[in-house]
Design a protein around this motif. Structure first.
Motif, mmCIF file in Angstrom:
data_model
loop_
_atom_site.group_PDB
_atom_site.id
_atom_site.type_symbol
_atom_site.label_atom_id
_atom_site.label_comp_id
_atom_site.label_asym_id
_atom_site.label_seq_id
_atom_site.Cartn_x
_atom_site.Cartn_y
_atom_site.Cartn_z
ATOM 1 N N LEU A 144 59.095 -30.948 38.467
ATOM 2 C CA LEU A 144 60.407 -30.348 38.705
ATOM 3 C C LEU A 144 60.329 -28.829 38.807
ATOM 4 O O LEU A 144 61.190 -28.197 39.426
ATOM 5 C CB LEU A 144 61.380 -30.753 37.605
ATOM 6 C CG LEU A 144 61.692 -32.253 37.502
ATOM 7 C CD1 LEU A 144 62.695 -32.501 36.380
ATOM 8 C CD2 LEU A 144 62.231 -32.790 38.821
ATOM 9 N N THR A 145 59.293 -28.239 38.196
ATOM 10 C CA THR A 145 59.124 -26.788 38.326
ATOM 11 C C THR A 145 58.975 -26.412 39.788
ATOM 12 O O THR A 145 59.677 -25.533 40.301
ATOM 13 C CB THR A 145 57.894 -26.311 37.535
ATOM 14 O OG1 THR A 145 58.003 -26.751 36.184
ATOM 15 C CG2 THR A 145 57.781 -24.797 37.578
ATOM 16 N N ARG A 146 58.052 -27.099 40.474
ATOM 17 C CA ARG A 146 57.821 -26.788 41.891
ATOM 18 C C ARG A 146 59.017 -27.177 42.757
ATOM 19 O O ARG A 146 59.231 -26.602 43.811
ATOM 20 C CB ARG A 146 56.559 -27.496 42.401
ATOM 21 C CG ARG A 146 55.282 -27.111 41.673
ATOM 22 C CD ARG A 146 54.937 -25.623 41.839
ATOM 23 N NE ARG A 146 53.825 -25.251 41.003
ATOM 24 C CZ ARG A 146 53.933 -24.859 39.737
ATOM 25 N NH1 ARG A 146 55.111 -24.795 39.164
ATOM 26 N NH2 ARG A 146 52.877 -24.519 39.036
ATOM 27 N N LEU A 147 59.790 -28.155 42.315
ATOM 28 C CA LEU A 147 60.983 -28.531 43.074
ATOM 29 C C LEU A 147 62.019 -27.408 43.040
ATOM 30 O O LEU A 147 62.641 -27.103 44.068
ATOM 31 C CB LEU A 147 61.590 -29.812 42.498
ATOM 32 C CG LEU A 147 62.846 -30.340 43.218
ATOM 33 C CD1 LEU A 147 62.513 -30.732 44.653
ATOM 34 C CD2 LEU A 147 63.426 -31.523 42.457
ATOM 35 N N LEU A 148 62.176 -26.771 41.888
ATOM 36 C CA LEU A 148 63.177 -25.711 41.780
ATOM 37 C C LEU A 148 62.683 -24.390 42.344
ATOM 38 O O LEU A 148 63.481 -23.588 42.847
ATOM 39 C CB LEU A 148 63.597 -25.533 40.320
ATOM 40 C CG LEU A 148 64.416 -26.692 39.732
ATOM 41 C CD1 LEU A 148 64.709 -26.446 38.256
ATOM 42 C CD2 LEU A 148 65.722 -26.883 40.496
#
Length: 467
Positions: free
Chosen positions: A199-203
């Motif tokens: 989710l880090t890379r998604l945001l």
């Protein structure tokens, strides 16, 4: 006003403004000038004002604002320093601009782990000032003194990307407020993890359309023992670009390698009072040990000579290094002096390094063909370059030719298996090119994620996804 079939929710906005005024008092501003500032865009994209600006001071306050906006289906646009270039902070449907500049604390520095926790309003320069006494620095340098939350939201990079990567590579974890007001943390401080979706890379790079970043854990670097800067002139952009390709293939660990075309060098000379030869130029920086940077500089000099490089000079003098790189960072202002009173329209494409020479050469030729001035500067080490068109905004024909050039350049980069944006992001300006670059199925997948995380489309609507 509508965007992509969406309609302005005037009644919901009026209700939300009343509730927020009660909660935030003077920290909700509705004056014309402050709304204009928060719809500000540094390109020729028209300014689209929010209806109000809320200054938040904590994650909990951000969550409060989001919950009010969610309850009344009101758009909410996160705002850092306003330095984005593709209309990211515009409010096409009105709503609330959420100013995070007062969330500007460095929360923790873990020197032993080379990481830190910061609020999103901390700027990169403020963080590096805070870190200096500990022998650490944060390497991502997009030029502007942008907020770190905004840099993460747009997946920024800059001059150091060839060695240290982009924001994608340097954000370890994020705290964010989602569209329903819930607060999440995407990861721990561990250097690696296989725990669930990333989710880090998604945001990172979501431009405030999936969640509002309220805290970041960032990867830090030790300040190098020695730093050497170098410059070298070339007979052509092609020769300079071929040198860059040779440097990368050789594996020389350059920290920065910037390309300026002849027109840009002339502008920089006049603005920064330099006397560089007015031919294509490479500016470089090497980081490492005292012996290491000397060896790297010597190796580059030998490679450059093979491609016709002349006037090669390297220096470890802090004053000289700062002078050169300040001139590079002032390139935007230097360009504006070529045509005083003009508007600078910055392009931002990135191609495989093997196609850089061809792409820059084609851009120069196309600008000349269209009767435009478009000085070029590029983060040559990763194939990213900016041909900045100087436009008379009062000349409709010239504006039309500039738009034709920008569209043509985006399509050229895509045709070379490159991208329409290397670091500025999509925002409003690049939306038409996203389908061409990634394909309809990929865009449908992005849209499905957006619908799942923000079903009412209140988080920065009208950005990234095509209409």
């Amino acid at each position: 006003m509508a965007d992509g079939g969406l309609t302005r929710n005037a009644a919901g906005i009026e209700t939300a403004l009343g509730i927020l005024k009660q909660k935030f008092g003077e920290r909700l501003q509705t004056g014309q000038s402050i709304r204009e500032q928060h719809g500000h865009t540094t390109t020729w994209i028209a300014n689209e004002l929010p209806d109000g600006v809320v200054f938040a001071r904590s994650t909990e306050e951000v969550a409060e604002v989001v919950k009010v906006c969610a309850a009344h289906r009101v758009p909410i646009i996160a705002y850092g320093t306003g330095t984005s270039l593709e209309g990211h902070v515009n409010a096409p449907l009105g709503g609330i601009s959420l100013d995070l500049s007062q969330m500007d604390r460095v929360l923790a520095v873990n020197a032993g782990d080379l990481d830190c926790r910061v609020q999103p309003g901390v700027t990169r320069e403020a963080l590096n000032t805070h870190l200096r006494d500990q022998g650490l620095f944060f390497p991502i340098d997009p030029g502007a003194n942008a907020s770190l939350g905004g840099m993460a939201a747009t997946r920024a990079s800059g001059t150091n990307a060839v060695r240290y990567g982009t924001m994608r590579d340097n954000v370890i974890s994020i705290e964010a407020v989602m569209a329903d007001g819930r607060i999440i943390r995407t990861a721990s401080r561990a250097r690696k993890s296989s725990a669930g979706y990333d989710l880090t890379r998604l945001l990172v790079g979501s431009e405030g359309t999936l969640g509002i970043i309220t805290e970041l854990t960032l990867r830090l670097q030790g300040i190098p023992e020695a730093i050497s800067a170098a410059r070298c002139s070339f007979p052509s952009v092609s020769a300079a670009s071929e040198t860059v390709m040779a440097v990368i293939q050789y594996g020389l660990p350059v920290a920065r390698i910037e390309l300026l075309d002849a027109q840009m060098v002339g502008a920089v000379n006049r603005y920064s009072k330099l006397s560089l030869p007015e031919t294509p130029l490479l500016l470089l920086e090497f980081h490492g040990s005292e012996a290491g940077v000397v060896e790297q500089a010597e190796t580059f000099g030998a490679l450059a000579e093979e491609f016709g490089g002349t006037g090669y000079e390297a220096t470890t003098s802090l004053e000289e290094r700062n002078r050169l790189w300040q001139a590079r960072h002032d390139a935007y202002w230097a360009m504006l002096q070529i045509r005083p009173g003009c508007t600078a329209v910055a392009t931002d494409v990135c191609v495989p390094i093997s196609r850089l020479s061809e792409a820059v050469g084609a851009a120069e030729a196309r600008a000349t063909e269209l009767g435009l001035q478009a000085p070029t500067v590029g983060h040559a080490g990763d194939g990213n370059f900016h041909a900045t068109v100087l436009v008379d905004r009062d000349n409709p024909d010239e504006r039309a030719r500039a738009k034709e050039f920008v569209s043509w350049l985006n399509d050229l980069a895509i045709s070379m298996d490159g991208t329409c944006t290397g670091e500025h992001g999509i925002g409003q300006g690049k939306r038409p090119y996203l389908v061409r670059e990634l394909g309809a199925a990929t865009i449908d997948t992005m849209a499905a994620i957006k619908r799942a995380l923000d079903p009412e489309n209140i988080l920065n609507p009208g950005k990234i996804l095509p209409e």
